[in-house]
Motif scaffolding. Sequence first.
Motif, mmCIF file in Angstrom:
data_model
loop_
_atom_site.group_PDB
_atom_site.id
_atom_site.type_symbol
_atom_site.label_atom_id
_atom_site.label_comp_id
_atom_site.label_asym_id
_atom_site.label_seq_id
_atom_site.Cartn_x
_atom_site.Cartn_y
_atom_site.Cartn_z
ATOM 1 N N GLY A 195 0.843 -1.193 0.000
ATOM 2 C CA GLY A 195 0.000 0.000 0.000
ATOM 3 C C GLY A 195 0.877 1.242 0.000
ATOM 4 N N PRO A 196 0.332 2.363 0.468
ATOM 5 C CA PRO A 196 -1.012 2.532 1.027
ATOM 6 C C PRO A 196 -2.071 2.654 -0.059
ATOM 7 C CG PRO A 196 0.117 4.635 1.021
ATOM 8 C CD PRO A 196 1.109 3.613 0.509
ATOM 9 N N LEU A 197 -3.323 2.513 0.376
ATOM 10 C CA LEU A 197 -4.453 2.523 -0.535
ATOM 11 C C LEU A 197 -5.605 3.326 0.062
ATOM 12 C CD1 LEU A 197 -4.273 -1.286 -1.245
ATOM 13 C CD2 LEU A 197 -4.091 0.426 -3.054
ATOM 14 N N GLY A 198 -6.517 3.744 -0.822
ATOM 15 C CA GLY A 198 -7.775 4.325 -0.363
ATOM 16 C C GLY A 198 -7.904 5.818 -0.525
ATOM 17 N N SER A 199 -9.146 6.240 -0.796
ATOM 18 C CA SER A 199 -9.459 7.665 -0.918
ATOM 19 C C SER A 199 -10.088 8.210 0.355
ATOM 20 C CB SER A 199 -10.411 7.899 -2.100
ATOM 21 O OG SER A 199 -11.625 7.169 -1.917
ATOM 22 N N PHE A 200 -10.173 7.366 1.392
ATOM 23 C CA PHE A 200 -10.711 7.797 2.681
ATOM 24 C C PHE A 200 -9.550 8.278 3.536
ATOM 25 C CE2 PHE A 200 -12.244 6.963 7.054
ATOM 26 C CZ PHE A 200 -13.418 7.703 7.023
ATOM 27 N N TYR A 201 -9.369 9.591 3.581
ATOM 28 C CA TYR A 201 -8.276 10.163 4.369
ATOM 29 C C TYR A 201 -8.659 11.571 4.793
ATOM 30 C CZ TYR A 201 -7.196 12.386 -0.119
ATOM 31 O OH TYR A 201 -7.291 13.095 -1.292
ATOM 32 N N LEU A 202 -7.994 12.070 5.801
ATOM 33 C CA LEU A 202 -8.301 13.380 6.370
ATOM 34 C C LEU A 202 -7.871 14.499 5.434
ATOM 35 C CD1 LEU A 202 -9.292 14.941 8.918
ATOM 36 C CD2 LEU A 202 -6.905 14.929 9.693
ATOM 37 N N ARG A 203 -8.813 15.356 5.070
ATOM 38 C CA ARG A 203 -8.498 16.558 4.308
ATOM 39 C C ARG A 203 -8.165 17.704 5.274
ATOM 40 N NH1 ARG A 203 -10.605 12.108 1.608
ATOM 41 N NH2 ARG A 203 -10.720 12.529 -0.636
ATOM 42 N N ASP A 204 -7.768 18.854 4.718
ATOM 43 C CA ASP A 204 -7.472 20.006 5.566
ATOM 44 C C ASP A 204 -8.695 20.348 6.414
ATOM 45 O OD1 ASP A 204 -4.925 20.254 4.593
ATOM 46 O OD2 ASP A 204 -5.413 21.807 3.127
ATOM 47 N N PRO A 205 -8.554 20.439 7.738
ATOM 48 C CA PRO A 205 -9.700 20.726 8.606
ATOM 49 C C PRO A 205 -10.051 22.215 8.606
ATOM 50 C CG PRO A 205 -7.724 20.430 9.920
ATOM 51 C CD PRO A 205 -7.317 20.173 8.498
ATOM 52 N N VAL A 206 -10.851 22.622 7.657
ATOM 53 C CA VAL A 206 -11.189 24.039 7.513
ATOM 54 C C VAL A 206 -12.568 24.367 8.079
ATOM 55 C CG1 VAL A 206 -9.713 24.356 5.507
ATOM 56 C CG2 VAL A 206 -12.089 23.646 5.178
ATOM 57 N N ARG A 207 -13.298 23.365 8.554
ATOM 58 C CA ARG A 207 -14.620 23.557 9.147
ATOM 59 C C ARG A 207 -14.846 22.433 10.156
ATOM 60 N NH1 ARG A 207 -15.176 22.055 3.918
ATOM 61 N NH2 ARG A 207 -15.419 24.213 3.267
ATOM 62 N N GLY A 295 -23.823 22.282 4.707
ATOM 63 C CA GLY A 295 -22.602 22.947 4.268
ATOM 64 C C GLY A 295 -21.702 23.427 5.377
ATOM 65 N N GLY A 296 -22.091 23.195 6.643
ATOM 66 C CA GLY A 296 -21.310 23.748 7.741
ATOM 67 C C GLY A 296 -20.345 22.781 8.383
ATOM 68 N N PHE A 297 -20.237 21.572 7.836
ATOM 69 C CA PHE A 297 -19.339 20.593 8.446
ATOM 70 C C PHE A 297 -18.897 19.588 7.387
ATOM 71 C CE2 PHE A 297 -23.429 18.642 8.398
ATOM 72 C CZ PHE A 297 -23.236 17.273 8.371
ATOM 73 N N ASP A 298 -17.789 18.903 7.703
ATOM 74 C CA ASP A 298 -17.289 17.814 6.874
ATOM 75 C C ASP A 298 -17.591 16.502 7.594
ATOM 76 O OD1 ASP A 298 -16.270 19.582 4.996
ATOM 77 O OD2 ASP A 298 -14.292 19.651 5.931
ATOM 78 N N LEU A 299 -18.118 15.537 6.864
ATOM 79 C CA LEU A 299 -18.529 14.271 7.451
ATOM 80 C C LEU A 299 -17.613 13.143 6.972
ATOM 81 C CD1 LEU A 299 -20.461 12.426 9.007
ATOM 82 C CD2 LEU A 299 -21.995 12.465 7.018
#
Length: 341
Positions: A195-207, A295-299
């Motif tokens: 690996g590593p593999l996968g598109s599930f990862y932490l993006r920039d925490p802007v909200r 639109g006010g949060f990232d899930l």
Amino acid sequence: MSSYSIALNFEDGVTRIIDCQPGEKVLDAAYRNKINLPMDCSDGVCGTCKCRAESGAYELGDDFIEDALTEDEAAEGLVLTCQMTVSSDCVLSVPTSSTACKTGMQSFAATVASVQPHHDAAIVLELDMDAAAPAFLPGQYVNITVPGSGDHRSYSFSTAPGERRAGFLIKMIPGGLMSGWLAGAAPGDKLTLTGPLGSFYLRDPVRPLLFLAGGTGLAPFLSMLEVLARSGSDQKVHLIYGVTRDLDLVLVEQIEAYAARLPNFTYSTVVAEDGSAHPRKGWVTQHMPADLTAGGFDLYLCGPPPMVDAVRHWLDENGIRPASFHYEKFTPNAPAAQAVA
């Protein structure tokens, strides 16, 4: 000045992380790392090297033409890697497969450091990397080859990137291939990871962030929380950790420790089993925060398919649209006897 890390996410799920020097074009950095990103002219004329910047700070300069990259495309995060220089770590989505770029998954040799059962629910597996620690994005997974089987199982890192000791939270499955091997595993045993593999990862925490974990789907969130804690993030984060039985609630003390390190982190645990005395019963969708706004949060959501589908239905039913929604389904592997039938 030190170099920056560029994560290249390919369409086939493979991620390769390269170093890029200050002032160096990303395309040149990739070639130096023996990765042939798409290109033709390398002069900002053809647009062949176009990728999407998912995060990070960068410059494109003025040495490209409108036909190669329009203003609207640049505003949407599209970049020309032949013109792109970076001033921070970045994540790029590459619109082709890793094999087309003459690269692929990396393999890592590891040694078992510890195997810690948690009742009959899960096992925490800790591995010491035999060489350099694998680079990955918090939330991603690797394939671990089960010795003697010729087969592998996929597990998310529960530890932060860059650590020589990597952790994994593994669901115990009666008769399962990996569960069976782990029952007899001991420190010093050897494993191979790819690996590593996968598109599930932490993006920039802007909200504000809402994390929903089902069972051992907690693992990637532990990696994300560690990265947020080390970066000193003050973003609001709420984790809902749902399980079937009381015994399935594992590593709660580790979650509690993040509440002390992250000033705006809160969490709740939920148990579905009717006979449980847990204060919060039912499903995670029955315990969602009351202040969710479109639109006010990232899930971020990681759990078994029924949980993922239930959360998506709940969002639609309540007309809630997160600013971004990232999810990963996982299905426990069949017992070994069934898997080879």
